[in-house]
Design a protein around this motif. Sequence first.
Motif, PDB file in Angstrom:
ATOM      1  N   UNK A  44       0.899  -1.067   0.030  1.00 51.25           N
ATOM      2  CA  UNK A  44       0.172   0.085   0.009  1.00 51.25           C
ATOM      3  C   UNK A  44       0.903   1.234   0.008  1.00 51.25           C
ATOM      4  N   UNK A  45       2.060   1.181   0.684  1.00 48.40           N
ATOM      5  CA  UNK A  45       3.079   2.430   0.881  1.00 48.40           C
ATOM      6  C   UNK A  45       3.454   2.656  -0.741  1.00 48.40           C
ATOM      7  N   UNK A  46       4.031   1.533  -1.286  1.00 46.89           N
ATOM      8  CA  UNK A  46       4.384   1.957  -2.672  1.00 46.89           C
ATOM      9  C   UNK A  46       3.526   2.345  -3.630  1.00 46.89           C
ATOM     10  N   UNK A  47       1.873   1.792  -3.559  1.00 45.13           N
ATOM     11  CA  UNK A  47       1.015   2.308  -4.398  1.00 45.13           C
ATOM     12  C   UNK A  47       0.804   3.997  -3.976  1.00 45.13           C
ATOM     13  N   UNK A  48       0.729   4.120  -2.689  1.00 41.43           N
ATOM     14  CA  UNK A  48       0.504   5.507  -2.377  1.00 41.43           C
ATOM     15  C   UNK A  48       1.524   6.521  -2.601  1.00 41.43           C
ATOM     16  N   UNK A  49       2.660   6.377  -2.443  1.00 39.80           N
ATOM     17  CA  UNK A  49       3.746   7.318  -2.714  1.00 39.80           C
ATOM     18  C   UNK A  49       4.166   7.441  -4.093  1.00 39.80           C
ATOM     19  N   UNK A  50       4.142   6.281  -4.813  1.00 38.16           N
ATOM     20  CA  UNK A  50       4.154   6.353  -6.189  1.00 38.16           C
ATOM     21  C   UNK A  50       2.956   6.801  -7.184  1.00 38.16           C
ATOM     22  N   UNK A  51       1.642   6.707  -6.402  1.00 34.04           N
ATOM     23  CA  UNK A  51       0.578   6.923  -7.087  1.00 34.04           C
ATOM     24  C   UNK A  51       0.286   6.124  -8.539  1.00 34.04           C
ATOM     25  N   UNK A  52       0.615   4.792  -8.066  1.00 38.32           N
ATOM     26  CA  UNK A  52       0.534   3.594  -9.116  1.00 38.32           C
ATOM     27  C   UNK A  52      -0.253   2.523  -8.747  1.00 38.32           C
ATOM     28  N   UNK A  53      -0.763   1.880  -9.745  1.00 38.84           N
ATOM     29  CA  UNK A  53      -1.414   0.643  -9.366  1.00 38.84           C
ATOM     30  C   UNK A  53      -0.388  -0.547  -8.917  1.00 38.84           C
ATOM     31  N   UNK A  54      -0.340  -1.126  -7.950  1.00 41.24           N
ATOM     32  CA  UNK A  54       0.523  -2.391  -7.767  1.00 41.24           C
ATOM     33  C   UNK A  54      -0.128  -3.609  -7.837  1.00 41.24           C
ATOM     34  N   UNK A  55       0.683  -4.499  -8.495  1.00 42.27           N
ATOM     35  CA  UNK A  55       0.231  -6.087  -8.933  1.00 42.27           C
ATOM     36  C   UNK A  55       1.108  -6.683  -7.959  1.00 42.27           C
ATOM     37  N   UNK A  56       0.831  -7.692  -7.111  1.00 47.43           N
ATOM     38  CA  UNK A  56       1.585  -8.383  -6.474  1.00 47.43           C
ATOM     39  C   UNK A  56       1.138 -10.121  -6.503  1.00 47.43           C
ATOM     40  N   UNK A  57       1.623 -10.690  -7.339  1.00 45.25           N
ATOM     41  CA  UNK A  57       1.530 -12.215  -7.263  1.00 45.25           C
ATOM     42  C   UNK A  57       2.387 -12.894  -6.470  1.00 45.25           C
ATOM     43  N   UNK A  58       1.998 -13.864  -5.718  1.00 45.21           N
ATOM     44  CA  UNK A  58       2.673 -14.458  -4.755  1.00 45.21           C
ATOM     45  C   UNK A  58       2.636 -15.762  -4.539  1.00 45.21           C
ATOM     46  N   UNK A  59       3.813 -16.326  -4.029  1.00 47.47           N
ATOM     47  CA  UNK A  59       3.665 -17.894  -3.918  1.00 47.47           C
ATOM     48  C   UNK A  59       3.117 -17.972  -2.401  1.00 47.47           C
ATOM     49  N   UNK A  60       2.371 -19.073  -1.925  1.00 49.35           N
ATOM     50  CA  UNK A  60       1.990 -19.627  -0.846  1.00 49.35           C
ATOM     51  C   UNK A  60       2.166 -20.897  -0.192  1.00 49.35           C
TER      52      UNK A  60
END
Length: 373
Positions: free
Chosen positions: A110-126
Amino acid sequence: NNEKTDKMHNSHIVINNAGELVAVYRKLHLFDVETSEFRFQESKVISSGNNLVSPLTDTPLQGGLGLLICYDLRFPEASTILRKNGATYLTYPSAFAYATGLAHWESLLRARAIENQCYVFAATQIGYHNEKRRSFGHGMIVDPWGKILAECDKDDASVPQCITASISLDLLNDTRKRMPCFSHRRDEVYTLAPHCMIPADKSVCTKDSEFLTVENEKSPYFIFEKNPIPKSTTFLETPSSIAFTNISCVVTGHILVATRRCVSRLKDLTPEEIVDFFMAVCKCQRMLEEYYKTTSCTVTVQDGEFAGQTVRHVHCHVMPRKEGDFKHNDEIYIELNKHDHPKDGERRSFRSVEERTAEANEYRKILAKSKFF
């Protein structure tokens, strides 16, 4: 595999709908950490990358696609540089450790999205890789305001999960317009600039044609916006600038001085870069006047589209002048414009790498022997 070691790269790749590999980013930051819950040393088996990759624009998405990986999430400078270079979306494919994911995953995304005003996509392993290693999961899509648009179930590792979300460029543009953070940055006080960034379309390398960055001593190229300049054609390198022979000259001895950092306008440079850049220009001017036995040069920066700039990377033309080289003195600017904007049917004359290299070698000799330069 890296040719010099048995280690691998952790790579983020982009494949188009024709099955073609169109971009490769190699993870910069390696996860060598020790917490109360675990100890991990990614560097034992992974080699770090050497450069950022400029946002990929040739995709079905409208806007630039910034490529990062997992632990890079903790280094906001990388995402900010990508935003400054045109990123609309930031991507973080990850295998985030469970303990750190539980504490920080959502906050960091959320911080990376807010400070850069970008959409953030985070696919991840579980789930569990082995008895000692567990990935947190919880893939997410976050909008430029920091709102979580979609997220995977962080506790269910039994089946693959897929999430989708609607993207609104109107929302993104409105967010950036109403809170224009990047126009408020104090570049005269601090700045973020990539020392090593290559164009996305040059990131797919082979043994026969590998594009590296000028900051690497073994690099065969300097990237001039999106154009690879053979380093054999460069003859002067300073901390912030580089001079090279021209592929197509308006007059004999026409050379270019560019900033190492790829920025579009003079006003985007730091004070230190400005001083370094114009000192390099003056050094080249003195060298050219000695070599061509002349006492004049046309020195010009085309700063912006309507000033004739065609390469969006700060550079200066330095052209040695002799009496009578043009019938009317200022015709050189007309010729320079033709050089950059040839009319239909006109063809520019391009010089070979060998010719430019030989010329650069001559210039280096003069610079090396003169204490004044």
